[in-house]
Design an enzyme around this catalytic site. Structure first.
Site, PDB file in Angstrom:
ATOM      1  N   HIS A   1       3.575   4.401 -25.294  1.00 36.57           N
ATOM      2  CA  HIS A   1       2.591   3.753 -26.275  1.00 36.57           C
ATOM      3  C   HIS A   1       1.172   4.192 -25.611  1.00 36.57           C
ATOM      4  CE1 HIS A   1       1.523   1.572 -29.807  1.00 36.57           C
ATOM      5  NE2 HIS A   1       0.287   0.878 -29.106  1.00 36.57           N
TER       6      HIS A   1
ATOM      7  N   ASP B   1       7.946   4.492 -26.316  1.00 35.23           N
ATOM      8  CA  ASP B   1       6.949   3.621 -26.756  1.00 35.23           C
ATOM      9  C   ASP B   1       7.500   2.097 -26.316  1.00 35.23           C
ATOM     10  OD1 ASP B   1       5.190   1.626 -28.564  1.00 35.23           O
ATOM     11  OD2 ASP B   1       4.478   3.659 -28.913  1.00 35.23           O
TER      12      ASP B   1
ATOM     13  N   CYS C   1      -2.670   3.495 -32.837  1.00 35.88           N
ATOM     14  CA  CYS C   1      -2.147   1.979 -32.624  1.00 35.88           C
ATOM     15  C   CYS C   1      -2.334   1.310 -33.936  1.00 35.88           C
ATOM     16  CB  CYS C   1      -2.528   1.429 -31.290  1.00 35.88           C
ATOM     17  SG  CYS C   1      -2.015  -0.138 -30.941  1.00 35.88           S
TER      18      CYS C   1
END
Length: 241
Positions: free
Chosen positions: A209, A179, A126
């Site tokens: 995600h 995502d 991330c």
């Protein structure tokens, strides 16, 4: 047996004591080993990151997890999605130029460790996926950058594609096709930017995600996480051994 603990990284030897930050370290018992820097998600250096470090050490890598929010909130960590809003706020205020300064000090620190064989890779998730990308594009010590990098769903990589030509090591990108924070168009832009690089691969997963984060049940996708982790370990073995 894996030995773990925290140590300080000095940003500037000439500066005050405040110019240091902590890193969690997991050391394998196999003698000097290739190192892997793990870059945190917005949740900080939490149980998820420490466990990944232990797993890497169990696979024969020296694992180092720096606290990248140290200039904003030292010691921040969240153990589930309840810390998402606060973590995203910290990430929004993270100065990426200063992060590159910190990562440069970190690379010098890791390469100088007696437990390190001299080869250093990076894996980030991330926010950390963006940092791993910047580690590959912008961090140099004595003219030499990292030896490998892996970016999991780097949330800001697509905003810095002008730097892609500066990647001088093999690299992997992992993205979920569903995502919630990175669009398919943004992922396609990353793929286009590295399309002429045979040493760079972009992998897609039927996931959203943060699919690798087992501390965040609403995000975690075990099948995608296991597949990506297997590819990551094989890549690190190939590039850092």
């Amino acid at each position: 047996m894996v030995a773990t603990g925290y140590e300080n990284v000095t940003v500037d030897e000439k500066a005050s004591e405040e110019q240091t930050f902590r890193a969690f370290v997991a050391v394998p018992d196999t003698g000097p080993a290739p190192a892997v820097v793990l870059f945190q998600e917005v949740f900080g250096v939490n149980d998820n990151m420490r466990e990944l470090a232990r797993r890497l050490a169990g696979n024969g890598f020296l694992a180092v997890v720096p606290e990248m929010f140290w200039r904003l909130r030292p010691g921040f960590e969240s153990h589930d999605e309840s810390g998402l809003a606060e973590g995203m706020e910290l990430a929004a205020h993270l100065d990426l130029d200063l992060a590159v300064v910190d990562m440069t000090a970190l690379l010098a620190h890791v390469r100088a460790k007696p437990e390190c064989s001299g080869r250093v890779g990076a894996v980030g998730f991330c926010l950390g996926g963006t940092l791993a990308y910047l580690f590959a594009t912008s961090v140099r010590v004595g003219g030499r950058g990292p030896d490998a990098a892996v970016s999991y769903y780097g949330s800001g990589v697509h905003d810095h594609l002008e730097l892609a030509r500066s990647i001088d090591c093999p690299m992997l990108f992992h993205y979920g096709d569903h995502d919630q924070y990175i669009s398919r168009a943004q992922i396609a832009a990353v793929e286009a930017a590295v399309a002429n690089r045979p040493d760079i691969a972009v992998h897609h997963y039927d996931a959203g995600h943060a699919f690798s984060n087992f501390d965040a049940p609403s995000f975690h996708d075990p099948d995608a996480a296991d597949l990506a982790w297997g590819r990551t370990l094989a890549f690190l073995d190939d590039t850092l051994a």
